[in-house]
Design a protein around this motif. Structure first.
Motif, PDB file in Angstrom:
ATOM      1  N   GLY A 287       0.821  -1.214   0.000  1.00  0.00           N
ATOM      2  CA  GLY A 287       0.000   0.000   0.000  1.00  0.00           C
ATOM      3  C   GLY A 287       0.852   1.260   0.000  1.00  0.00           C
ATOM      4  N   SER A 288       1.935   1.233   0.745  1.00  0.00           N
ATOM      5  CA  SER A 288       2.837   2.377   0.801  1.00  0.00           C
ATOM      6  C   SER A 288       3.507   2.622  -0.547  1.00  0.00           C
TER       7      SER A 288
ATOM      8  N   SER B  91       2.717   5.973  -2.773  1.00  0.00           N
ATOM      9  CA  SER B  91       3.777   6.953  -3.047  1.00  0.00           C
ATOM     10  C   SER B  91       3.992   7.193  -4.539  1.00  0.00           C
ATOM     11  N   ASN B  92       3.446   6.348  -5.404  1.00  0.00           N
ATOM     12  CA  ASN B  92       3.600   6.519  -6.843  1.00  0.00           C
ATOM     13  C   ASN B  92       2.469   7.332  -7.485  1.00  0.00           C
ATOM     14  N   PHE B  93       1.461   7.731  -6.713  1.00  0.00           N
ATOM     15  CA  PHE B  93       0.335   8.467  -7.292  1.00  0.00           C
ATOM     16  C   PHE B  93       0.670   9.903  -7.660  1.00  0.00           C
TER      17      PHE B  93
ATOM     18  N   SER C 283      -3.967   2.209   4.383  1.00  0.00           N
ATOM     19  CA  SER C 283      -5.067   1.557   3.655  1.00  0.00           C
ATOM     20  C   SER C 283      -4.753   0.093   3.382  1.00  0.00           C
ATOM     21  N   GLY C 284      -3.527  -0.196   2.939  1.00  0.00           N
ATOM     22  CA  GLY C 284      -3.128  -1.576   2.665  1.00  0.00           C
ATOM     23  C   GLY C 284      -3.131  -2.431   3.921  1.00  0.00           C
ATOM     24  N   PHE C 285      -2.705  -1.832   5.041  1.00  0.00           N
ATOM     25  CA  PHE C 285      -2.681  -2.537   6.324  1.00  0.00           C
ATOM     26  C   PHE C 285      -4.089  -2.955   6.742  1.00  0.00           C
TER      27      PHE C 285
ATOM     28  N   MET D 282       1.020  10.448   0.539  1.00  0.00           N
ATOM     29  CA  MET D 282       0.298   9.386  -0.174  1.00  0.00           C
ATOM     30  C   MET D 282       0.853   8.006   0.198  1.00  0.00           C
ATOM     31  N   GLY D 283       2.158   7.925   0.435  1.00  0.00           N
ATOM     32  CA  GLY D 283       2.754   6.665   0.865  1.00  0.00           C
ATOM     33  C   GLY D 283       2.227   6.219   2.218  1.00  0.00           C
TER      34      GLY D 283
END
Length: 132
Positions: free
Chosen positions: A78-79, A83-85, A100-102, A93-94
């Motif tokens: 998720g990080s 971070s790539n957005f 969010s991924g967690f 964002m990271g």
């Protein structure tokens, strides 16, 4: 373990906690310091019977790996995705992507647990040591 309740092919058992017992979450402690859990009964036990129970090591290890590794993987993936957005705010964002991924990983584990997991690690009553 001592059988405290019988319900069809399931039995509620009470196990005295010892030093080698960890906090895996299969059991819950009651006020007397005994752990209570549910076990598969394929041999026909009665309330008060002293029984031997076993849990599959491979299923237990697989479960532990899922519980500990999937949330970490969700955090990292998720990080990286977050971070790539937008390069201007990649740090924020990271962090948001990692959080969010967690949580997405925890929800996935929760649904996996509801669908099929519990029956794989449920202790099995294998022998009656002393009848009531």
């Amino acid at each position: 373990a001592i059988v405290s309740e019988v319900n069809g092919k399931k039995a509620k058992i009470m196990i005295k906690k010892n030093n080698s017992c960890g906090t895996c979450g299969l059991c819950s402690l009651n006020q007397g310091g005994m752990m209570a859990t549910e076990a598969e009964d394929s041999i026909g036990v009665k309330i008060g019977d002293k029984v031997q129970v076993e849990t599959s090591d491979s299923n237990f290890l697989k479960t532990a790996a899922i519980i500990y590794l999937v949330p970490i993987a969700g955090l990292i993936i998720g990080s990286l995705i977050g971070s790539n957005f937008n390069p201007k705010i990649a740090g924020i964002m990271g962090v948001l992507g990692g959080i969010s991924g967690f949580f997405l990983a925890f929800f996935s584990i929760h649904y996996y647990d509801k669908l099929k997991h519990k029956k794989n690690i449920t202790p099995q009553i294998v022998k009656i040591l002393k009848e009531s």
